[in-house]
Write an enzyme that holds these catalytic residues in place. Structure first.
Site, PDB file in Angstrom:
ATOM      1  N   LYS A 258      22.757  21.730   0.838  1.00 11.33           N
ATOM      2  CA  LYS A 258      22.375  22.692   1.878  1.00 11.33           C
ATOM      3  C   LYS A 258      21.911  24.036   1.315  1.00 11.33           C
ATOM      4  CE  LYS A 258      22.351  20.704   4.875  1.00 11.33           C
ATOM      5  NZ  LYS A 258      21.415  19.537   5.002  1.00 11.33           N
TER       6      LYS A 258
ATOM      7  N   HIS B  36      22.487  16.803  -7.215  1.00 18.18           N
ATOM      8  CA  HIS B  36      23.622  17.660  -6.848  1.00 18.18           C
ATOM      9  C   HIS B  36      24.699  17.574  -7.938  1.00 18.18           C
ATOM     10  CE1 HIS B  36      22.146  18.456  -2.894  1.00 18.18           C
ATOM     11  NE2 HIS B  36      22.504  17.332  -2.331  1.00 18.18           N
TER      12      HIS B  36
ATOM     13  N   SER C 293      25.339  25.397   7.537  1.00 15.47           N
ATOM     14  CA  SER C 293      24.342  24.335   7.477  1.00 15.47           C
ATOM     15  C   SER C 293      25.028  22.979   7.253  1.00 15.47           C
ATOM     16  CB  SER C 293      23.363  24.647   6.331  1.00 15.47           C
ATOM     17  OG  SER C 293      22.372  23.680   6.242  1.00 15.47           O
TER      18      SER C 293
ATOM     19  N   MET D 126       6.882  22.305   7.212  1.00 18.23           N
ATOM     20  CA  MET D 126       7.737  21.195   6.763  1.00 18.23           C
ATOM     21  C   MET D 126       8.390  20.482   7.940  1.00 18.23           C
ATOM     22  SD  MET D 126       9.571  22.477   3.250  1.00 18.23           S
ATOM     23  CE  MET D 126      10.726  21.100   3.251  1.00 18.23           C
TER      24      MET D 126
END
Ligand code: A3P
Length: 289
Positions: free
Chosen positions: A46, A101, A131, A225
């Site tokens: 996020k 990640h 988020s 986007m």
């Protein structure tokens, strides 16, 4: 080291849901051979991962829109920790762009000896948590987040996707990568995307004209986007990502935490995060309060 309780799959204190990452996938990632001109976007979830999946191919190819219009983001800039990497790796244009990640310590051995570059995207953890709260609601492969207050406890204890934000950030801020790593914040990208693109382009040794920078900025804006089916996850079945619950490209703003945190929650959040960063040699680019 104790494992976060709610992780379905965990290595040390880093966790992924089992459906996303299986042992053999991690084994594949560990065997992955980095090339010297690879570029890796690294994020805690996020923080702006899919944004970098849009930006990197365009910066590397001089603004050719073909990949962002024809290849879904997960194949265009694949995940080091996902099994699809094995299927798409041979089709990647050179120089290759990847995302992960993973914390620094879980990178494949070939990464440390290569000259591959890293762009580490940081975001204010309060906005990350907000988020992530909505992402846990819409992602069918993640646990229901519960109430916002319950989710804050999970976030601060690292019982969320990818463990504690502080551990992730510390691992990459303290890496021994020297000038192979560039740090950029989500906030500076929101504030001035063309300036951020110039920094990224310089770091990657690209010589992009101002016209190309402006073109990339336009195509990587939140609004554009959001309408790009190759980037907005509308190709993913609702059972995995339900945009009726919350769209993946949700708000794209800085400071949404102010609409969610009570003063007690803010104090709790600051207290835990500050304690975990005590004694670190780096400072945060934003104030925590
Ligand atoms: P919000 O939920 O705050 O809107 P990740 O890709 O790492 O999962 O991060 C997702 C977050 O990045 C979401 O934040 C999403 O809206 C935001 N994001 C993605 N593309 C963006 C863009 N072009 N501009 C601003 N924010 C963007």
């Amino acid at each position: 080291m104790s494992l976060p309780r709610r992780c379905t799959y965990a290595i040390t204190d880093f966790c992924f849901p089992e459906r996303l990452t299986l042992t053999r996938v991690l084994e594949f990632a560990q065997e992955f051979k980095f090339e010297d001109d690879d570029v890796m976007a690294v994020t805690y979830p996020k923080s702006g991962t899919i944004w970098m999946q849009e930006i990197l191919p365009l910066v590397l190819n001089g603004g050719d829109l073909t990949p962002i219009h024809t290849i879904p983001n997960w194949d265009r800039v694949p995940w080091l920790e996902e099994k699809r990497l094995a299927l798409v790796v041979d089709k990647l244009a050179s120089p290759r762009a990847l995302v992960t990640h993973f914390p620094y310590s879980l990178m494949p051995p070939s990464f440390y000896t290569s000259k591959a570059k890293v762009i580490y995207v940081m975001r204010n953890p309060k906005d990350i948590m907000v988020s992530s709260y909505y992402f846990h609601q819409m992602a069918g492969f993640l646990e229901d987040p519960g109430t916002f207050d319950e989710f804050m406890d999970k976030f601060l204890e690292g019982e969320v996707l990818c463990g504690k934000w502080t551990d992730h950030m510390k691992s990459w801020r303290n890496s021994a990568l020297g000038d192979r790593i560039m740090y950029i914040t989500y906030e500076e990208m929101v504030q001035d995307l063309p300036a951020s693109l110039r920094r990224i382009s310089d770091f990657l040794g690209r010589n992009l004209t101002e016209e190309v920078i402006q073109k990339i900025a336009e195509h990587c804006s939140f609004t554009t986007m959001k309408t790009n089916n190759m980037s907005n996850f509308s190709l993913v079945p609702n059972v995995y990502m339900d945009s009726d619950k919350s769209p993946f490209l949700r708000k794209g703003t800085v400071g949404d935490w102010k609409n969610h945190f009570s003063s007690e929650q803010l104090a709790r959040f600051i207290s835990v995060i500050s304690k975990e960063l005590e004694g670190e040699s780096f400072s945060l680019p934003w104030s925590l309060d």
